[in-house]
Design an enzyme around this catalytic site. Sequence first.
Site, PDB file in Angstrom:
ATOM      1  N   MET A 117       0.939  -1.316  -0.049  1.00 26.98           N
ATOM      2  CA  MET A 117      -0.211  -0.081   0.029  1.00 26.98           C
ATOM      3  C   MET A 117       0.694   1.349  -0.084  1.00 26.98           C
ATOM      4  SD  MET A 117      -2.937   1.269  -0.071  1.00 26.98           S
ATOM      5  CE  MET A 117      -3.061   3.222  -0.479  1.00 26.98           C
ATOM      6  N   GLU A 118       0.677   2.235  -0.835  1.00 22.21           N
ATOM      7  CA  GLU A 118       1.529   3.346  -1.294  1.00 22.21           C
ATOM      8  C   GLU A 118       1.175   4.394  -0.151  1.00 22.21           C
ATOM      9  OE1 GLU A 118      -2.017   3.622  -3.867  1.00 22.21           O
ATOM     10  OE2 GLU A 118      -0.825   2.007  -3.074  1.00 22.21           O
ATOM     11  N   GLU A 170      -3.653   2.718 -10.821  1.00 23.90           N
ATOM     12  CA  GLU A 170      -3.211   1.275 -10.585  1.00 23.90           C
ATOM     13  C   GLU A 170      -2.490   0.792 -12.145  1.00 23.90           C
ATOM     14  OE1 GLU A 170      -2.802  -0.196  -8.003  1.00 23.90           O
ATOM     15  OE2 GLU A 170      -4.027   0.799  -6.857  1.00 23.90           O
ATOM     16  N   GLU A 195       4.645  -0.160  -5.985  1.00 23.49           N
ATOM     17  CA  GLU A 195       4.059   0.971  -4.871  1.00 23.49           C
ATOM     18  C   GLU A 195       4.940   2.157  -4.935  1.00 23.49           C
ATOM     19  OE1 GLU A 195       1.615   0.109  -3.413  1.00 23.49           O
ATOM     20  OE2 GLU A 195       1.624  -1.959  -3.991  1.00 23.49           O
TER      21      GLU A 195
END
Length: 869
Positions: free
Chosen positions: A295-296, A350, A328
């Site tokens: 998760m970025e 994405e 990420e």
Amino acid sequence: MSESEHTLEYCGRAARSGISGSGMAAAQKEFALPGDQPHYARDRLVDVQHIKLEIALDPETKSITGTARTTFRPINDGVTHVEFDAVEMEIEDVRVQGRKSKATYSYDGNKLRIELGRGRKAGERITTIVRYSAIPRRGLYFVGPDEGYPDKPLQVWSQGQDEDSRHWFPCVDFPNEMATSEMVVTVPKPMIAVSNGRLTGVTERGRRRTYRWRQDQPHVAYLLSVAAGDFAESHERVGGVRFEYYVPKGREADGKRALGRTPRMMRLFSELIGVKYPYAKYAQVVAADFIFGGMENVSATTLTENVLQDRRSHPDFKDAGDGLVAHELAHQWFGDLLTCRDWSHGWLNEGFATYFDALFTEAGRGTDEFKLQMRQNGEAYIQADSSQYRRPIVSNVYNEPIDIFDRQLYEKGSCVLHMLRHELGDALFWKAIRHYVAKHRGGNVTTPDLQRAIEESTGRNMDAFFDQWVYGAGHPNITLSYEWDEKAKQAKLTVKQTQSADQGGREVFVTPVDVSFAVGRRQESFRIQLSEREQSFYFPLASRPKMVRFDPGGWLLKTLKFKRSSEMLTYQLKNDDDVLGRMDAARELGKLASNEAVAALKDAVLKDAFWAVRSASARALGAAATPAALDALLACVDIAHPRARRAVMAALGNFRDDVNGRGEKAASALERVLVEGDRSYYVEAEAAAALGKTRSGIAFAALERALEKKSHNDIIRARAFEGFAALKDPRGIPVAFEWTEYGRSYQARDAAAVCLGKLAEYTKEKEPVRDRLIELLDDPWLRTRLTAVGALRTMNDDKAIPALDRLAARELDGRVIRTCREATAALRKGRDKGEEVKKLREELDKLREENRGIKDRLEKVESKGKREK
């Protein structure tokens, strides 16, 4: 966000059959399920400027207490209230800064509405202060040891995307609201607390420690994060950027293997995008039990512990680990610096991150690896399009936002960017991307923003491209035929588009595509324009070509059927400079299965310069499944590259027991790998899965022994259960039962649950299997619940529907909800079909009875007539 861990669990998988030879004949399935609704970006009453959180984390009670100070400005005059998303909190005090009395508010467990008194003017600076506490069930996760996993580390970490920050602090939890932030977080010693931006101070008081972080660039609420644990911490400064690494203690070397190439990635991305990394630092935290691959969070990415690599797994796993890390990191620009305004445009986050992951492959490992990765991205999307559903990339009809974090958003999005790069050329493509980022940095974006940026910077009209590939669904399925006219010295290519227009697809895709011919020692190249359902193209050439290539380099997202002679395929396998062309030639030679084809394939397995061509050739030998093909594979079991060696193992699984003993030869070779071991965990794992597919008499015992082997991410045990399922031996059911127990590694548990769902078909005692899978629907581990849902669907037992409905009603994770809804829809459809079949059988039986009665009456009449005569 990396939505799943498939790239980690089966890393480096070579391209297999599918994209180059399949087309869909059946009608496409619809994405939307009953009850799904259109979703749009929220209206905005206020412009949030700054969020300051002062929180204390208590791992013992799994609770958070805190104060949220939110500063905002009304967008229009007359604003009398502000509303925050806040789920399952205890609201202790609410105030508006500058007023002595408490603020009037209302709270229903989901929304907190604060009255501001008089109507406020547009632009007026207002700060609300909310004291609260919560025991979050989403958004903030407390991980620690328990009876099943006594060695699990004590950690706390957040996961906000898509809309889960509301579970741990009051906020405007939608991607069209951006603000700067501060995090003041207090944790028990010896925990370290990592958050966004720069660290401004650390203080200690007794047994607790307080960290102060400040993020000065605006970001959306889902990117605000915290991760706390007793981590091993290291850092370095490269190119003026501070890189921070937080990994489990004792795994520092594994962390270095996984994360050590991050500075190189950042340098590449900064150069390509034309915007330097925009934040104060870049931290990566490896978290236990993380529910996504990564998760970025802005300047502070969280990663699954599965990314870590020991020395033995590194040769197999490095590339997949790099893919996650690069994905990420790319989000720090595409997703954080520029954030989609609403989820329907999520591919701008994405799809870009997935493509930039591949671009690091191109820069770091070369063009061949890059082409392979883009081929795999296309295959992943096409498989989903054919087996799950079809939808456009931009789509706003769903139940929860996570529903559309799928192959269309990720892999197809990356393929669309790849085609755009080919159509524009590198110079214009990068000019457009740099203009897009520079124009929209620090703000929200939609797909029209990207299109306008391309048009502004290149002068090209992109309406047709975006209508076809982004707002439209599907892809071309192409059947190609070739003829040579010796007299006219002319090649003819006939291109047929065979795709359906179901679910937003189109009967004709209009697109340029390259073709080339090997004539003598030269390549003659042409660009043609596809614009009709069927077209023929003619090419004057000096002599008959030795090789014909359609879309060399694999730029076009498509499926392709192209029959060629054995001579032409053999030449291409040996001489094509495009690895994708060699892989395609290998696949087609496997279908021919002649002795000449087998010899060419064996030669490629042993000698080709690129491991993926070796892999494709080995799999083609498995598809040929002749005695000569088996002998060829047995001669290749010790080839050097581990991923090519894995393909040899997989191919041996195609040889099953028969009168010629081919299955036993293959099984013995696979068993030997499991007994003697291999320098690669993943080769052993592939051997276990393949051994089950041989259905040999020696397989069951060998697979039981394989379960004793520890390996990286428990890959050997996981693939051994794949072998048990392929073996179709009900003796595997009690083995799988045992390995679904809480306390086993989740990789093995989940594989065992999948195995149970498949083996249920081969036992009369289905009820215990169904009951065990239903029990797993209540498992604490998210992925086990997901796996159990899939296994129940595989069983095709409609008695599981009530349990699945109950799970969908109580579950908080959108992935589980969507999977349940899909499963129950499929089971109900199967039940309805079963009832239809039952009714038809009853009607048929009735007709048979009626026919029998008629026949009896006719016989009586005939008998009576004979007697009267």
